[in-house]
Enzyme design. Structure first.
Site, PDB file in Angstrom:
ATOM      1  N   ASP A  26       0.967  -1.226   0.010  1.00 37.55           N
ATOM      2  CA  ASP A  26       0.004   0.032   0.038  1.00 37.55           C
ATOM      3  C   ASP A  26       0.791   1.364   0.093  1.00 37.55           C
ATOM      4  OD1 ASP A  26      -2.115   1.729   0.389  1.00 37.55           O
ATOM      5  OD2 ASP A  26      -2.978   0.398   1.924  1.00 37.55           O
ATOM      6  N   ASP A  68      -2.797   4.803  -2.514  1.00 36.29           N
ATOM      7  CA  ASP A  68      -3.646   5.240  -1.682  1.00 36.29           C
ATOM      8  C   ASP A  68      -4.087   6.775  -2.248  1.00 36.29           C
ATOM      9  OD1 ASP A  68      -4.802   5.132   0.986  1.00 36.29           O
ATOM     10  OD2 ASP A  68      -3.857   7.132   1.172  1.00 36.29           O
ATOM     11  N   GLU A 116      -6.709   3.787  -5.376  1.00 37.52           N
ATOM     12  CA  GLU A 116      -7.867   4.207  -4.522  1.00 37.52           C
ATOM     13  C   GLU A 116      -8.327   5.693  -5.252  1.00 37.52           C
ATOM     14  OE1 GLU A 116      -9.343   4.815  -0.027  1.00 37.52           O
ATOM     15  OE2 GLU A 116      -7.691   5.637  -0.747  1.00 37.52           O
ATOM     16  N   HIS A 119     -10.819  -1.636   5.348  1.00 37.04           N
ATOM     17  CA  HIS A 119     -10.703  -1.007   6.662  1.00 37.04           C
ATOM     18  C   HIS A 119     -11.222   0.276   6.978  1.00 37.04           C
ATOM     19  CE1 HIS A 119      -7.859   0.938   3.953  1.00 37.04           C
ATOM     20  NE2 HIS A 119      -7.260   1.602   4.929  1.00 37.04           N
ATOM     21  N   ASP A 120     -11.787   0.903   6.027  1.00 35.80           N
ATOM     22  CA  ASP A 120     -12.457   2.215   6.199  1.00 35.80           C
ATOM     23  C   ASP A 120     -14.159   2.087   5.930  1.00 35.80           C
ATOM     24  OD1 ASP A 120      -9.949   3.549   5.935  1.00 35.80           O
ATOM     25  OD2 ASP A 120     -10.052   3.912   3.873  1.00 35.80           O
TER      26      ASP A 120
HETATM   27  O1  TEU Z   1      -8.632   6.655   2.277  1.00 34.15           O
HETATM   28  C1  TEU Z   1      -9.284   7.660   1.543  1.00 34.15           C
HETATM   29  C2  TEU Z   1     -10.502   8.134   1.883  1.00 34.15           C
HETATM   30  O2  TEU Z   1     -11.043   9.181   1.506  1.00 34.15           O
HETATM   31  C3  TEU Z   1     -11.370   7.220   2.655  1.00 34.15           C
HETATM   32  O3  TEU Z   1     -11.948   6.242   2.430  1.00 34.15           O
HETATM   33  C4  TEU Z   1     -11.546   7.920   3.758  1.00 34.15           C
HETATM   34  O4  TEU Z   1     -11.410   6.931   4.948  1.00 34.15           O
HETATM   35  C5  TEU Z   1     -13.080   8.239   4.197  1.00 34.15           C
HETATM   36  O5  TEU Z   1     -13.490   9.200   3.052  1.00 34.15           O
HETATM   37  C6  TEU Z   1     -13.282   8.742   5.423  1.00 34.15           C
HETATM   38  O6  TEU Z   1     -14.732   9.105   5.368  1.00 34.15           O
HETATM   39  C7  TEU Z   1      -7.304   6.284   2.351  1.00 34.15           C
HETATM   40  C8  TEU Z   1      -6.924   5.075   3.306  1.00 34.15           C
HETATM   41  O7  TEU Z   1      -7.802   3.921   2.959  1.00 34.15           O
HETATM   42  C9  TEU Z   1      -7.468   5.468   4.771  1.00 34.15           C
HETATM   43  O8  TEU Z   1      -7.489   4.594   5.562  1.00 34.15           O
HETATM   44  C10 TEU Z   1      -6.619   6.803   5.124  1.00 34.15           C
HETATM   45  O9  TEU Z   1      -6.826   7.035   6.181  1.00 34.15           O
HETATM   46  C11 TEU Z   1      -6.571   7.884   4.316  1.00 34.15           C
HETATM   47  O10 TEU Z   1      -6.391   7.167   2.827  1.00 34.15           O
HETATM   48  C12 TEU Z   1      -5.474   8.833   4.408  1.00 34.15           C
HETATM   49  O11 TEU Z   1      -4.266   8.229   3.950  1.00 34.15           O
END
Ligand code: TEU
Length: 552
Positions: free
Chosen positions: A96, A197, A250, A324-325
């Site tokens: 990642d 990411d 992503e 994980h989000d």
């Molecule tokens: O996530 C990006 C992102 O915009 C999201 O899914 C975010 O967690 C969500 O909009 C919040 O409501 C990525 C990663 O997957 C996440 O875990 C990180 O916190 C984020 O980037 C920052 O690196």
């Protein structure tokens, strides 16, 4: 491994996967220890969330050194062993890469703060407005202004996420060169793929106020002006040198038109994309901190629209419900109670039948549910903790805020994997960094492995079917009965194979009529979540009933 269209990726949130040293945090050796389990499931790639040196303000998405392993997760030897052991089982490791920002603990940022001009240009330092306020009205995705003031420099720096995650300046060719070097470094250690990411946010465009009173500035930097150029360069200078490498970007609030390029067959950018529109169907617009019912019609039209659009443009989707989000899908769109098993399987079938590469998030394959937290001290996620305060400041009472977090907090997907019914669900011998769901006594991998009717067995079968029938990987996509209020049904065809995937998304029985011209007779039931299934042109589907049919 090999052709990513035939592959299935399994996501590991290392912190919560399996702890081998008793410190309550999952580690790389924990992943190695569970390789036989993953091999049994049949997955081709493991995407590991960041385990690089980090102050862990955002679960490792705040990287302080892209080339070093955080001692919390192990050592480089542990990593090399994981790559080798996974390779022996035909499993590739995907890393990642968090390249939109670094931690403010990163050496580059520290040197910027110390006044080194070169490194100041690695980030976005800007003067405030004449009144001293932030340079623009942009908001951080974790709440509050996206600009943080640095008194000793008299300037602000940009952070689209936490204030300890400073955005990198991709306009600077030095930055791009550094990041390519990082990718090459890991390729040299035998890595087979990368997830990038929030990679559609790397080109910032103009620093202007968002004119929309509800806007947060995303219109300026989402799918920004140079993003495709930057991705093509990254491809050319790093992973594109090895055609075997699989990549996924992503994409935050992206548009389909941009994804045709990000993940187009010949566009020289990435293998595939994650888009999230189908996971905002229980939001109000972009606002997730609300409780509203799922808009099923919208969910279906988004899924179908992306399937059709991407197929027509020869572009490739990553297909998924969980990461994980996200909250756990069985809690979100299925049923935690009586139909837990049926609904978990139905949701799996919907995704694995689609055109795209399916992603399974750890614990999804055993139907893990949301965390069920009721107190603030159980939460760990920076976004949840920030929003607790923001929502309280907006005047919501405590109970309402808890109810919202219970539904939407990212920690719902971050409780430890439930390996067995014992202490801490078998995750750790120590004190887990976040509470284990008490339902681990009932929902756990150990019992499901020996049960042919388990959610795990269903996922394993879905993975096998993809390897066995080419239509899963190469078939076209045709929505069926798009207006049906309860059913997700579609057809895929390829080279004499026709696949139907028919799913009742709800708890109530529903009647589904096969559209004219489709003939289900002569179809074989490849997989279903009820013991006896009778495909019919007028079909009464039981609660959450799901069937995958094949004609060849
Ligand atoms: O996530 C990006 C992102 O915009 C999201 O899914 C975010 O967690 C969500 O909009 C919040 O409501 C990525 C990663 O997957 C996440 O875990 C990180 O916190 C984020 O980037 C920052 O690196």
């Amino acid at each position: 491994m090999g052709d990513f269209r035939r592959s299935v990726v399994y996501q590991i949130y290392v912190r919560s996967f399996f702890d081998t040293d008793g410190d309550g945090v999952g580690d790389l050796r924990g992943v190695t220890a569970k390789l036989d389990y993953l091999h049994e499931l049949g997955v081709d790639y493991l995407w590991l969330t960041p385990f690089f040196r980090s102050p862990q303000r955002d679960g490792g998405y705040d990287v302080a050194d892209y080339r070093a392993i955080d001692p919390l997760y192990g050592s480089m030897d542990d990593f090399d062993e994981l790559v080798a052991e996974a390779g022996r089982r035909g499993i590739g490791i995907m890393l990642d890469m968090v390249f939109n920002h670094t931690s403010t603990d990163h050496e580059w940022f520290r040197r910027a703060l110390a006044g080194e001009e070169k490194y100041r240009d690695y980030y976005f330092f800007r003067e405030g407005k004449p009144d001293g306020g932030a340079p623009t009205n942009w908001q951080s995705k974790f709440g509050g202004s996206a600009w943080e003031y640095v008194p000793q420099l008299g300037m602000y720096y940009l952070h689209l996420f936490d204030r300890t995650q400073a955005d990198l300046n991709w306009e600077n060719p030095e930055v791009r060169r550094e990041l390519c070097d990082v990718v090459r470094f890991w390729m040299g250690r035998g890595v087979k793929g990368f997830r990038f990411d929030v990679v559609n946010l790397i080109s910032k465009g103009a620093f202007e106020d968002d004119p929309d009173p509800d806007g947060d500035g995303r219109m300026f930097y989402t799918d920004g002006p140079r993003v495709h150029e930057f991705l093509r360069e990254l491809n050319r200078e790093s992973f594109g040198r090895d055609p075997e490498i699989v990549t996924v970007g992503e994409m935050s609030s992206t548009s389909m038109e941009n994804c045709f390029l990000y993940a187009g067959e010949d566009s020289g950018e990435l293998s595939m994309v994650f888009s999230f529109h189908h996971l905002k169907v229980d939001f109000v617009g972009n606002e997730k901190w609300v409780i509203v019912p799922t808009d099923f019609a919208r969910l279906k039209s988004l899924l179908f629209g992306w399937q059709k659009g991407m197929a027509e443009h020869g572009a490739w989707n990553a297909v998924f419900w969980c990461n994980h989000d996200q909250p756990r899908v069985v809690s979100r769109f299925g049923d935690e109670g009586e139909y837990w098993r049926e609904s978990a399987k139905m949701l799996a079938a919907v995704i694995h039948g689609l055109r795209g590469t399916p992603y399974i998030y750890q614990g999804e394959e055993i139907g893990m549910t949301n965390a069920g937290f009721t107190r603030l001290d159980q939460y760990r996620d920076v976004e949840s903790l920030n929003h607790f305060k923001i929502l309280r400041d907006r005047g919501l009472n405590e109970e309402s805020v808890y109810n919202i977090l219970k539904v939407h907090s990212r920690d719902n997907g971050r409780t430890p994997v439930q390996w067995d019914g014992g202490k801490n669900g078998g995750f750790t011998a120590g004190e887990p960094w976040i509470e284990v769901n008490p339902n681990s006594r009932i929902i756990n991998a150990k019992t499901q492995l020996r049960d042919s009717g388990s959610v795990f067995s269903f996922y394993r079968e879905l993975v096998r079917l993809r390897k066995r029938y080419d239509v899963f990987a190469y078939g076209d996509f045709e929505p069926l009965t798009p207006e049906h209020p309860h059913v997700i049904a579609y057809r895929r065809c390829w080279n004499g194979e026709t696949l139907y995937c028919i799913n009742n998304f709800f708890r109530a029985e529903t009647v589904w009529r096969c559209p004219e011209g489709e003939r289900l007779d002569g179809c074989r039931v490849l997989l279903s979540n009820y013991p006896s299934v009778q495909p019919a042109c007028e079909w009464t589907l039981r609660p959450y009933e799901s069937a995958i049919l094949l004609k060849c």
